[in-house]
Design a protein around this motif. Structure first.
Motif, PDB file in Angstrom:
ATOM      1  N   TYR A 106      37.642  85.634  37.698  1.00 15.95           N
ATOM      2  CA  TYR A 106      38.062  84.231  37.534  1.00 15.95           C
ATOM      3  C   TYR A 106      37.080  83.471  36.638  1.00 15.95           C
ATOM      4  CZ  TYR A 106      41.410  85.054  41.263  1.00 15.95           C
ATOM      5  OH  TYR A 106      42.454  85.552  42.002  1.00 15.95           O
ATOM      6  N   LEU A 173      40.764  85.017  45.974  1.00 16.44           N
ATOM      7  CA  LEU A 173      41.300  86.314  46.408  1.00 16.44           C
ATOM      8  C   LEU A 173      41.450  87.237  45.207  1.00 16.44           C
ATOM      9  CD1 LEU A 173      44.266  85.465  48.800  1.00 16.44           C
ATOM     10  CD2 LEU A 173      41.844  85.618  49.320  1.00 16.44           C
ATOM     11  N   ALA A 177      45.821  90.691  46.112  1.00 13.61           N
ATOM     12  CA  ALA A 177      45.799  90.357  47.552  1.00 13.61           C
ATOM     13  C   ALA A 177      46.448  88.999  47.812  1.00 13.61           C
ATOM     14  CB  ALA A 177      44.365  90.353  48.063  1.00 13.61           C
ATOM     15  N   ARG A 178      47.022  88.382  46.760  1.00 10.85           N
ATOM     16  CA  ARG A 178      47.602  87.053  46.925  1.00 10.85           C
ATOM     17  C   ARG A 178      48.999  87.130  47.526  1.00 10.85           C
ATOM     18  NH1 ARG A 178      47.018  84.473  41.092  1.00 10.85           N
ATOM     19  NH2 ARG A 178      45.066  85.412  40.488  1.00 10.85           N
ATOM     20  N   ARG A 179      49.455  86.013  48.041  1.00 13.08           N
ATOM     21  CA  ARG A 179      50.801  85.829  48.592  1.00 13.08           C
ATOM     22  C   ARG A 179      51.106  86.775  49.737  1.00 13.08           C
ATOM     23  NH1 ARG A 179      54.502  82.092  46.738  1.00 13.08           N
ATOM     24  NH2 ARG A 179      54.445  81.744  48.929  1.00 13.08           N
ATOM     25  N   MET A 180      50.080  87.137  50.506  1.00 10.15           N
ATOM     26  CA  MET A 180      50.307  88.002  51.659  1.00 10.15           C
ATOM     27  C   MET A 180      49.811  87.329  52.933  1.00 10.15           C
ATOM     28  SD  MET A 180      49.407  91.780  50.211  1.00 10.15           S
ATOM     29  CE  MET A 180      47.653  91.542  50.321  1.00 10.15           C
ATOM     30  N   VAL A 182      46.701  86.277  53.350  1.00  4.89           N
ATOM     31  CA  VAL A 182      45.262  86.483  53.538  1.00  4.89           C
ATOM     32  C   VAL A 182      44.512  85.167  53.328  1.00  4.89           C
ATOM     33  CG1 VAL A 182      43.215  87.693  52.692  1.00  4.89           C
ATOM     34  CG2 VAL A 182      45.396  88.895  52.853  1.00  4.89           C
ATOM     35  N   SER A 184      45.600  82.198  53.779  1.00  4.06           N
ATOM     36  CA  SER A 184      45.833  81.303  54.931  1.00  4.06           C
ATOM     37  C   SER A 184      44.930  81.667  56.092  1.00  4.06           C
ATOM     38  CB  SER A 184      47.291  81.389  55.388  1.00  4.06           C
ATOM     39  OG  SER A 184      48.112  80.842  54.398  1.00  4.06           O
ATOM     40  N   LEU A 206      39.947  71.282  42.361  1.00  3.02           N
ATOM     41  CA  LEU A 206      40.754  72.314  41.705  1.00  3.02           C
ATOM     42  C   LEU A 206      40.774  72.107  40.204  1.00  3.02           C
ATOM     43  CD1 LEU A 206      41.657  72.589  44.664  1.00  3.02           C
ATOM     44  CD2 LEU A 206      44.018  72.650  43.876  1.00  3.02           C
ATOM     45  N   ASN A 210      46.395  74.163  38.380  1.00  3.69           N
ATOM     46  CA  ASN A 210      46.300  75.368  39.210  1.00  3.69           C
ATOM     47  C   ASN A 210      47.406  75.257  40.267  1.00  3.69           C
ATOM     48  OD1 ASN A 210      45.670  77.515  40.856  1.00  3.69           O
ATOM     49  ND2 ASN A 210      43.457  77.156  40.816  1.00  3.69           N
ATOM     50  N   GLU A 212      49.280  77.246  41.962  1.00  3.41           N
ATOM     51  CA  GLU A 212      49.297  78.023  43.205  1.00  3.41           C
ATOM     52  C   GLU A 212      48.278  77.478  44.211  1.00  3.41           C
ATOM     53  OE1 GLU A 212      46.617  81.794  41.593  1.00  3.41           O
ATOM     54  OE2 GLU A 212      48.753  82.051  41.975  1.00  3.41           O
ATOM     55  N   ALA A 215      49.700  74.293  45.634  1.00  2.37           N
ATOM     56  CA  ALA A 215      50.714  74.570  46.670  1.00  2.37           C
ATOM     57  C   ALA A 215      50.023  75.007  47.960  1.00  2.37           C
ATOM     58  CB  ALA A 215      51.680  75.646  46.183  1.00  2.37           C
ATOM     59  N   PHE A 216      48.985  75.821  47.795  1.00  6.62           N
ATOM     60  CA  PHE A 216      48.237  76.327  48.950  1.00  6.62           C
ATOM     61  C   PHE A 216      47.568  75.169  49.700  1.00  6.62           C
ATOM     62  CE2 PHE A 216      44.158  78.066  50.585  1.00  6.62           C
ATOM     63  CZ  PHE A 216      44.645  79.065  51.402  1.00  6.62           C
ATOM     64  N   HIS A 217      46.859  74.296  48.963  1.00  5.76           N
ATOM     65  CA  HIS A 217      46.173  73.172  49.617  1.00  5.76           C
ATOM     66  C   HIS A 217      47.182  72.193  50.229  1.00  5.76           C
ATOM     67  CE1 HIS A 217      42.606  74.776  47.602  1.00  5.76           C
ATOM     68  NE2 HIS A 217      41.929  74.121  48.523  1.00  5.76           N
TER      69      HIS A 217
HETATM   70  C1  LIG Z   1      45.129  79.900  46.044  1.00  5.90           C
HETATM   71  C2  LIG Z   1      45.008  81.202  46.817  1.00  5.90           C
HETATM   72  C3  LIG Z   1      43.695  81.240  47.568  1.00  5.90           C
HETATM   73  C4  LIG Z   1      46.168  81.252  47.855  1.00  5.90           C
HETATM   74  O1  LIG Z   1      45.968  82.364  48.736  1.00  5.90           O
HETATM   75  P1  LIG Z   1      47.199  83.283  49.203  1.00  5.90           P
HETATM   76  O2  LIG Z   1      46.702  84.294  50.183  1.00  5.90           O
HETATM   77  O3  LIG Z   1      47.876  83.798  47.996  1.00  5.90           O
HETATM   78  O4  LIG Z   1      48.117  82.239  49.945  1.00  5.90           O
HETATM   79  P2  LIG Z   1      49.061  82.513  51.202  1.00  5.90           P
HETATM   80  O5  LIG Z   1      49.834  83.768  50.981  1.00  5.90           O
HETATM   81  O6  LIG Z   1      48.261  82.432  52.449  1.00  5.90           O
HETATM   82  O7  LIG Z   1      50.047  81.277  51.092  1.00  5.90           O
HETATM   83  C5  LIG Z   1      50.015  80.143  51.978  1.00  5.90           C
HETATM   84  C6  LIG Z   1      50.910  79.087  51.428  1.00  5.90           C
HETATM   85  O8  LIG Z   1      50.373  78.550  50.209  1.00  5.90           O
HETATM   86  C7  LIG Z   1      51.444  78.278  49.280  1.00  5.90           C
HETATM   87  N1  LIG Z   1      51.299  79.179  48.121  1.00  5.90           N
HETATM   88  C8  LIG Z   1      50.320  80.094  47.941  1.00  5.90           C
HETATM   89  N2  LIG Z   1      50.468  80.696  46.718  1.00  5.90           N
HETATM   90  C9  LIG Z   1      51.562  80.144  46.147  1.00  5.90           C
HETATM   91  C10 LIG Z   1      52.226  80.349  44.904  1.00  5.90           C
HETATM   92  N3  LIG Z   1      51.780  81.243  43.999  1.00  5.90           N
HETATM   93  N4  LIG Z   1      53.340  79.635  44.643  1.00  5.90           N
HETATM   94  C11 LIG Z   1      53.803  78.727  45.543  1.00  5.90           C
HETATM   95  N5  LIG Z   1      53.229  78.505  46.747  1.00  5.90           N
HETATM   96  C12 LIG Z   1      52.112  79.184  47.040  1.00  5.90           C
HETATM   97  C13 LIG Z   1      52.731  78.541  50.025  1.00  5.90           C
HETATM   98  O9  LIG Z   1      53.119  77.351  50.670  1.00  5.90           O
HETATM   99  C14 LIG Z   1      52.284  79.581  51.062  1.00  5.90           C
HETATM  100  O10 LIG Z   1      53.111  79.591  52.210  1.00  5.90           O
HETATM  101  P3  LIG Z   1      54.394  80.590  52.250  1.00  5.90           P
HETATM  102  O11 LIG Z   1      53.848  81.979  51.977  1.00  5.90           O
HETATM  103  O12 LIG Z   1      54.897  80.411  53.634  1.00  5.90           O
HETATM  104  O13 LIG Z   1      55.313  80.124  51.159  1.00  5.90           O
HETATM  105  C15 LIG Z   1      45.133  82.442  45.895  1.00  5.90           C
HETATM  106  O14 LIG Z   1      46.323  82.332  45.163  1.00  5.90           O
HETATM  107  C16 LIG Z   1      43.985  82.592  44.917  1.00  5.90           C
HETATM  108  O15 LIG Z   1      42.973  83.201  45.240  1.00  5.90           O
HETATM  109  N6  LIG Z   1      44.156  82.054  43.680  1.00  5.90           N
HETATM  110  C17 LIG Z   1      43.197  82.245  42.595  1.00  5.90           C
HETATM  111  C18 LIG Z   1      41.837  81.595  42.836  1.00  5.90           C
HETATM  112  C19 LIG Z   1      41.940  80.109  42.972  1.00  5.90           C
HETATM  113  O16 LIG Z   1      42.578  79.442  42.185  1.00  5.90           O
HETATM  114  N7  LIG Z   1      41.281  79.602  44.029  1.00  5.90           N
HETATM  115  C20 LIG Z   1      41.253  78.198  44.332  1.00  5.90           C
HETATM  116  C21 LIG Z   1      40.059  77.594  43.710  1.00  5.90           C
HETATM  117  S1  LIG Z   1      39.841  75.974  44.445  1.00  5.90           S
END
Ligand SMILES: CC(C)(COP(=O)(O)OP(=O)(O)OC[C@H]1O[C@@H](n2cnc3c(N)ncnc32)[C@H](O)[C@@H]1OP(=O)(O)O)[C@@H](O)C(=O)NCCC(=O)NCCS
Length: 296
Positions: A106, A173, A177-180, A182, A184, A206, A210, A212, A215-217
């Motif tokens: 990253y 992540l 390993a994303r969208r699984m 982990v 959360s 952020l 960004n 994704e 959406a996560f936050h």
């Molecule tokens: C952001 C990040 C940590 C999310 O972790 P993740 O394990 O993929 O997220 P989860 O699978 O637990 O998702 C939880 C919720 O977040 C949201 N979400 C996560 N990724 C998403 C995506 N690509 N698109 C839309 N919604 C998303 C959804 O609401 C999801 O719930 P759902 O699965 O019921 O739809 C991961 O994508 C990542 O590491 N990204 C790159 C590094 C980064 O940008 N870190 C943040 C720096 S502040």
């Protein structure tokens, strides 16, 4: 942290056991030191695993799985994806190289991090040692021990007294390993730990855009409090957005400064997060217990 698991032997059979350290136990089976049966037939890989609430539950589940007919054991194995099976642990300085293995791409390949260069391993060893003295720093590994990602917290505007109840949260992540779920699990555990320590606010900063991470936050209830269009220069000027989550409500005076968790509390949180509990539930349990202790 107890698990009931099955390993696939080289003759195709499934061996069932229970353990509190899945990666270590799997390695023991694979090296022939795990059990007579797996030594005799050779343990190839983890075929299935399930987290349990405590040792008694693990023993009951192990006995029940052992009694299942072969086809039902195979059905459990068929529905198991080891990549989704995250084991959460507090980070240790020895994890630094693997943490950087996740974070490094990253830094070099995106603007998600505002660093230009991947820091040396020694710097991250020191960072893990220093931060984890007072704040949660968590890793997630898959069942075979591969680092999937990490989440940690930093003091927010360190040294300015009035910010003592605020922390900045970070999570990265490995791309596969994303969208699984982990992320959360890691964030629920991180936020629960911060709330239990006595923090009032969690901030996410952020890189913009960004989607994704936004959406996560948002899924965690963080609210975007502002965007700055020209915050840092990396492959051109980059903006950031500021996200805030109130870990507790109210306007009363804080009774104490945030303090590190007592021994065993982090393990309790990690065990609950692994069972799918949300941060609020994990944090409120302890707040209620603290209030009860105060009135007794
Ligand atoms: C952001 C990040 C940590 C999310 O972790 P993740 O394990 O993929 O997220 P989860 O699978 O637990 O998702 C939880 C919720 O977040 C949201 N979400 C996560 N990724 C998403 C995506 N690509 N698109 C839309 N919604 C998303 C959804 O609401 C999801 O719930 P759902 O699965 O019921 O739809 C991961 O994508 C990542 O590491 N990204 C790159 C590094 C980064 O940008 N870190 C943040 C720096 S502040």
């Amino acid at each position: 942290m107890p698990y009931v698991y099955m390993v696939r032997c080289e003759n195709g059979a499934l061996y069932t056991g229970w353990t509190t350290d899945l990666a270590h136990r799997l390695a023991a089976h694979q090296s022939g030191a795990g059990a007579k049966y797996t030594k005799g037939f050779g343990a190839a890989a983890l075929a299935w695993a399930e987290p349990q609430a405590d040792k008694a539950a693990a023993l009951r589940r192990e006995a029940a799985v052992k009694k299942l007919p072969k086809e039902q054991k195979e059905a459990l194995a068929a529905g198991f994806d080891p990549a989704r099976f995250a084991v959460l642990r507090p980070a240790r300085p020895a994890d630094a190289a693997e943490v950087l293995g996740v974070f490094g791409p990253y830094v070099t390949g995106s603007t998600a991090s505002f660093l230009y260069q991947v820091p040396p391993v020694e710097e991250y060893q020191r960072q893990i040692r220093r931060l984890s003295r007072s704040l949660p720093y968590l890793t997630a590994r898959d069942a075979a021990g591969r680092m999937l990602g990490y989440a940690c917290a930093h003091p927010w505007r360190y040294g300015r007294d009035a910010y003592a109840w605020d922390a900045e949260t970070t999570i990265y992540l490995a791309p596969d390993a994303r969208r699984m779920g982990v992320g959360s699990m890691l964030y629920h555990a991180l936020l629960a730990a911060l709330a239990r320590q006595g923090y009032w606010n969690a901030y996410g900063v952020l890189a913009d855009p960004n989607p994704e991470s936004e959406a996560f936050h948002t899924a965690f209830g963080f609210v975007c409090e502002g965007r700055q269009k020209r915050s840092g220069y990396k492959s051109g000027w980059q903006g950031v957005s500021y996200w805030l989550l109130a870990l507790r409500e109210g306007q009363e005076e804080p009774q104490a400064l945030p303090a590190p968790l007592a021994k065993g509390q982090m393990e309790e949180i990690l065990a609950a997060a692994r069972l799918g509990k949300g941060w609020k539930e994990m944090a409120e349990g302890s707040l209620r217990a603290a209030a009860r202790a105060k009135t007794e």
